[in-house]
Enzyme design. Structure first.
Site, PDB file in Angstrom:
ATOM      1  N   GLU A 263       0.961  -1.305  -0.121  1.00 41.91           N
ATOM      2  CA  GLU A 263       0.017   0.059  -0.139  1.00 41.91           C
ATOM      3  C   GLU A 263       0.993   1.299   0.095  1.00 41.91           C
ATOM      4  O   GLU A 263       1.162   1.812   1.030  1.00 41.91           O
ATOM      5  CB  GLU A 263      -1.029   0.020   1.257  1.00 41.91           C
ATOM      6  N   LYS A 306      -2.494  -1.864  -3.184  1.00 43.35           N
ATOM      7  CA  LYS A 306      -3.417  -1.037  -2.612  1.00 43.35           C
ATOM      8  C   LYS A 306      -3.042   0.639  -2.857  1.00 43.35           C
ATOM      9  O   LYS A 306      -2.694   0.917  -1.778  1.00 43.35           O
ATOM     10  CB  LYS A 306      -3.749  -1.363  -1.258  1.00 43.35           C
TER      11      LYS A 306
HETATM   12  P1  13P Z   1      -9.743   3.819   3.590  1.00 46.57           P
HETATM   13  O1  13P Z   1     -10.676   2.991   2.485  1.00 46.57           O
HETATM   14  O2  13P Z   1     -10.850   4.358   4.602  1.00 46.57           O
HETATM   15  O3  13P Z   1      -8.879   4.715   3.105  1.00 46.57           O
HETATM   16  O4  13P Z   1      -9.131   2.771   4.210  1.00 46.57           O
HETATM   17  C1  13P Z   1      -8.545   1.863   3.548  1.00 46.57           C
HETATM   18  C2  13P Z   1      -7.203   1.486   4.031  1.00 46.57           C
HETATM   19  O5  13P Z   1      -7.230   0.094   4.936  1.00 46.57           O
HETATM   20  C3  13P Z   1      -6.116   2.393   4.203  1.00 46.57           C
HETATM   21  O6  13P Z   1      -4.976   1.745   4.816  1.00 46.57           O
END
Ligand code: 13P
Length: 440
Positions: A263, A306
């Site tokens: 991510e 992500k």
């Molecule tokens: P959000 O969809 O609230 O941005 O959270 C997703 C997430 O896990 C970010 O680390």
């Protein structure tokens, strides 16, 4: 290395081979059989009949330009890490399962501190009992597994049970949902920068991954935050630091059987920076991340990405979904290898409806090599929490809202969302933007 048989003995049961990716017109890394049966997920005897991910993904004999030989499902790899990793095939199956068509992730891995802030918005105290009840409401929502293939949990939750004493991992397993675990331990400032951060959590990570796998987790998450503005940020220091952290984390996860969600969040923030600026920075960040993943020999078919969708700064009017989709897909095509099975966008402060509409708009740019899907936290939880507000009499209605939101996003993943949205309109969920520090 000989391919691992489907149905090998794993704590949670192995990934059903019915979920294994096969080449299709809609892109490699997709799943033929979206309807993953519960019995399949729980490890029915039939799983042994299926071929392995490697065998199904690839032609019988091929020599790729990357000097990797494939022959009748036997994969001869140049990386020692991949060649000697006993989880290699399982990782591919797990990633393919999670990014199956019409499926996405429920992100529910808020730290106790952040969960407390969310509970406070509906007047609830930040007690373990309240956190437990809230997660029980989410995980036991009837029908959730029709749209959600994985949920990310905070460590406390992974080891928790429902109030009636049923472990959460078992509740999820019955829904056909794989448990995942947030493994980073939060953000620390990088010295000499203007508020840029490094993500913590590599110390002891291998041992923690082994424990999480034992408990039933099959994937993990590590969130790197990249600050963007119109000229100064991000610094190359922040990009390098975060790309390195993500790659080393991903390698440690794969060595221990967990599919790493990688991510790199170019985070939505104040300012009037343009959508082109976010696109340019995201492309650069993603490219550095994959450069480092390659350096650590991370198996790309066994990760999930992500990222953020491509949005301008908060002072710029909210762009139309088509505009977001155009820049988002272009950025991904420029920076994400086709071997990655799924791109699971975070909602990042978008309103619940905006997150669905943007996801739906992305699909118009297909076919793409990866599935374009969701890993939403706030966009699945915000109105659900409001409806519940800690009241037993609202329990069913709140669960119905969660499933309706998951269904809308599942339809959007398939490019078939037509509305009306369960939570129409709404402003950005900015009051709940994460504050950094100890986890999201
Ligand atoms: P959000 O969809 O609230 O941005 O959270 C997703 C997430 O896990 C970010 O680390």
């Amino acid at each position: 290395m000989a391919a691992m048989a489907c149905g090998s003995s794993m704590v949670l049961g192995s990934i059903p081979c019915s979920a294994v990716a096969t080449p299709s017109a809609s892109g490699a890394g997709r799943t033929e059989n979206a309807a993953i049966t519960r019995s399949g997920f729980l490890g029915s005897a039939s799983v042994g009949f299926y071929k392995t991910a490697a065998a199904q993904l690839l032609p019988q004999t091929r020599k790729s330009s990357q000097n990797v030989d494939y022959h009748r499902g036997q994969v001869v790899m140049t990386s020692e890490f991949e060649k000697t990793n006993p989880f290699a095939d399982e990782l591919r199956r797990t990633a393919a399962f999670i990014s199956a068509p019409g499926k996405g992730i429920l992100a529910s891995d808020e730290s106790n501190a952040t969960t407390g802030k969310r509970l406070a918005t509906v007047g609830l105290d930040n007690t373990e009992a309240n956190r437990q009840a809230w997660r029980e409401l989410l995980y036991s929502a009837p029908g959730l597994g029709d749209y959600i293939s994985g949920t990310i949990m905070f460590e406390e939750t992974l080891f928790q049970s429902s109030r009636a004493g049923v472990p959460f991992v078992d509740i999820l397993k019955q829904q056909g949902i794989l448990p995942g675990i947030k493994v980073d331990t939060g953000l620390q400032p990088i010295d000499g920068t203007d508020g840029e951060t490094a993500t913590q959590g590599l110390d002891g990570l291998a041992e923690r991954c082994r424990r999480y796998y034992q408990q039933g987790a099959r994937f993990a998450k590590w969130r790197a935050v990249i600050k963007v503005d119109s000229e100064k940020h991000p610094s190359s220091t922040a990009i390098m630091e975060n790309a390195h952290g993500l790659a080393r984390y991903a390698q440690i996860c794969q060595a221990n059987g967990l599919v790493p969600i990688v991510e790199p969040e170019v985070t939505l923030g104040d300012g009037d920076y343009s959508i082109e600026r976010t696109a340019y920075i995201s492309e650069k960040v993603n490219s550095h991340v994959f450069r480092f993943l390659n350096e650590y020999n991370v198996i790309l078919e066994g990760i999930l990405l992500k990222p953020n969708m491509i949005l301008p700064g908060l002072d710029v009017p909210t762009p139309a979904p088509e505009e977001v989709a155009k820049y988002t897909v272009r950025t991904m095509l420029r920076s994400i290898p086709a071997a990655v099975p799924g791109i699971h966008f975070l909602s990042g402060g978008m309103s619940e409806e905006e997150a669905t509409l943007n996801l739906n708009a992305l699909q118009a740019y297909g076919p793409t090599p990866w599935s374009l899907t969701f890993s939403y936290g706030r966009a699945l939880q915000s109105s659900t929490l409001k409806i519940w507000s800690g009241k037993e009499e609202n329990w069913d209605a709140a669960q119905q809202r969660l499933v309706a939101l998951a269904k809308a996003n599942s339809e959007a993943q398939l490019g078939k969302y037509t509305g009306p949205h369960p939570s129409p309109g709404g402003t950005r969920i900015l009051q709940q933007l994460r504050l950094g520090g100890a986890g999201k």
